[in-house]
Write an enzyme that holds these catalytic residues in place. Structure first.
Site: not given
Ligand code: APR
Length: 230
Positions: A85, A87, A102, A197
């Site tokens: 993240n 953020d 990142h 998750n």
């Molecule tokens: N608690 C836990 N997990 C959750 C929740 C929650 N409240 N809500 C959603 N999720 C899960 C989803 O099921 C999904 O598996 O969080 C995950 C989010 O996935 P992504 O949107 O793909 O995020 P991330 O894995 O951090 O992406 C990786 O991709 O876009 C690039 O650079 C960006 O750092 C990012 C990277």
């Protein structure tokens, strides 16, 4: 212990996650707002997108999941926190030495002389921001698709993954490499893997334990089970 987080841990704070099934990111094609080519083509458009995210982040707060992770860092002296993240919510919850694979949306880097500065204001007075030192175009200090990760941070995270007894992975779809490779590295090095998750991620088959639910609820519940005095 290694805690590795993704966008899902910030979802309950009101920060949208990334993976939209139609290839859009908050309504924008990903290649237009999150690649070096997109920035070269239209820096103001990219900056407007990031300014929108920065403004949103100034309005939200860390959630109980972030707070539990920060509290665990006080209890487990060797806990390493690795996040995808950008953020800054882990830091706002009190986490220290966060390995930001990142980059950070609060970091701004000159694309010409590479000077970095921290800026926590949004909106900025003028877009795009210009480097005060060399006059070059400044860019968000995040890692875009097609770019390499900060190598020192990645190496430190890999060392932690190899040494970990327990790796807790929360809120990531685990489809973006090399970040997802750290989870494989930890599992292959013998770490017990805990996945937090609501749904199974791409690496769920490696998990020793899967805790299905939102991290803002699951992590406080786990904390209570561990029986730490509050
Ligand atoms: N608690 C836990 N997990 C959750 C929740 C929650 N409240 N809500 C959603 N999720 C899960 C989803 O099921 C999904 O598996 O969080 C995950 C989010 O996935 P992504 O949107 O793909 O995020 P991330 O894995 O951090 O992406 C990786 O991709 O876009 C690039 O650079 C960006 O750092 C990012 C990277």
């Amino acid at each position: 212990m290694v805690v590795m987080t993704g966008a899902g841990v910030s979802a309950e704070s009101g920060v949208p996650t990334f993976r939209a099934s139609d290839g859009l990111w908050e309504g924008h094609p990903i290649e237009e707002v999150a690649t070096p080519e997109g920035f070269a083509a239209d820096p103001i458009k990219v900056w407007r997108f990031y300014e929108g995210r920065r403004e949103n982040l100034l309005r939200v707060a860390p959630n109980p999941g972030h707070h539990v992770i920060a509290a665990w860092q006080e209890r487990f002296s060797s806990l390493m926190l690795v996040t995808q993240n950008v953020d800054g919510l882990h830091q706002r919850a009190g986490s220290r030495d966060v390995m930001e694979l990142h980059g950070s949306i609060w970091q701004i880097r000159c694309s010409q002389c590479h000077r970095e500065r921290v800026d926590r204001t949004a909106p900025m007075a003028k877009l795009p921001p210009i480097c005060e030192v060399c006059g070059g175009l400044e860019r968000p200090g995040v890692v875009w698709f097609g770019e390499i990760l900060p190598q020192d941070t990645l190496n430190a995270a890999a060392r932690a993954a190899v040494k970990a007894d327990v790796t807790l992975v929360a809120g990531t779809s685990a489809v973006v490499y090399p970040a997802a490779g750290l989870v494989e590295l930890a599992a292959n090095s013998g770490a017990a893997l805990i996945e937090v998750n609501p749904v199974a991620s791409a690496l769920a088959s490696l998990a020793t334990v899967a805790l299905r639910g939102p991290s803002g609820e699951v992590l406080p519940a786990l904390d209570r089970l561990l029986g730490f005095p509050s």
